[in-house]
Design a protein around this motif. Structure first.
Motif: not given
Length: 299
Positions: A11-16, A125-137
């Protein structure tokens, strides 16, 4: 969380260092023989590009704000449902957001639109998510509860702004004034929806430039990885082999008992060294859970 159907979220935005992250995970999955289903966070935007332009205009007229960081522009219900379904059954529904003409042509669509919803293929085997909100609550949704390994990729905010300004002016034709206004308009959503996620991550990779970024609105170039350090923070440090990482990564040092700092050019190496054993452990737990299920079925 699910031993049988684990979910890994970056999770996170661009630039990292998005490309470095993708390359590292592809190499880890290939080395460990893992079949992943890859999900992009942009596919859970609520609006197409054209619709979002209309929503932004409407928000300005009403004196309100909308941004891709917040809940108004994203379908957190659908994202949480996918994570829940996958963790329980290894199945779910997803779609793709088509960013460019090259991505859109095979679907006979325009860029900035979505492909139809489709069922995930079986046997992953696994779901791989990449984006802004992988840990959003939020008050309504808790996406983070289903994630077995949550990784934060975050540049310091000035670097993030430089990345956005240069990308949007050079590649998308926006003026600096328009991009600056967009940054200001998005700040509430960034504070409320993005930054809290990095307190939930298992590991954070924060990129910090070693060049002057004090005025991001006048920057002419994006600092490179070699002009940066990466601060790596572990939520739990009891079983982390820091001496091994220090010996393997030239120029690495510890700044706190749970924090490793590495040269930016070593970020890919650091990610593979740190994440490979964590992902291997997820696969071991998955195998154990499946063996137990098979044993119970034979009773």
């Amino acid at each position: 969380m699910s031993s049988r159907n684990p979910i890994i979220a970056v999770t996170g935005s661009s630039g990292a260092g998005t490309s470095t992250t993708t390359d590292a995970f592809e190499h880890i999955f290939r080395t460990l023989g893992i079949t992943s289903v890859n999900v992009e966070g942009d596919s859970f935007h609520r609006f197409s590009r054209q619709e979002m332009d209309l929503e932004k205009r409407k928000a300005r007229e009403e004196g309100t704000n909308i941004s891709y960081f917040g809940d108004k522009a994203n379908d957190f219900d659908a994202l949480e449902r996918l994570f829940k379904d996958y963790s329980e059954t290894g199945k779910g529904r997803m779609r793709r957001y088509l960013h460019t003409f090259d991505e859109a042509v095979p679907y006979n669509q325009m860029p900035g639109t979505f492909t139809p919803w489709e069922e995930l293929g079986e046997g992953t085997d696994v779901l791989f998510y990449e984006g802004l909100h992988g840990g959003v609550v939020t008050d309504k949704n808790d996406v983070a509860q289903y994630v077995d390994l949550l990784i934060g990729m975050v540049p310091i905010v000035n670097l993030e702004w430089i990345q956005k300004i240069i990308r949007d002016t050079n590649q998308r034709g926006h003026s600096r004034e328009a991009v600056t206004h967009s940054i200001v308009r998005s700040m509430d959503d960034y504070i409320n929806f993005i930054t809290p996620q990095f307190s939930r991550t298992h590991v954070n990779f924060q990129r910090v430039p070693t060049v002057d970024t004090s005025n991001p609105f006048s920057a002419k170039a994006i600092p490179s990885l070699d002009e940066s350090f990466v601060v790596i923070r572990f939520r739990e440090s009891e079983n982390i082999d820091f001496p091994f990482y220090l010996s393997m990564i030239d120029g690495a040092f510890m700044s706190r008992v749970n924090t490793l700092v590495v040269p930016g050019g070593k970020m890919g190496l650091a990610m593979e060294l740190i994440l490979t054993p964590l992902i291997r452990d997820l696969m071991h737990k998955k195998a154990q859970a499946n063996q137990q299920l098979d044993w119970m079925a034979d009773l």
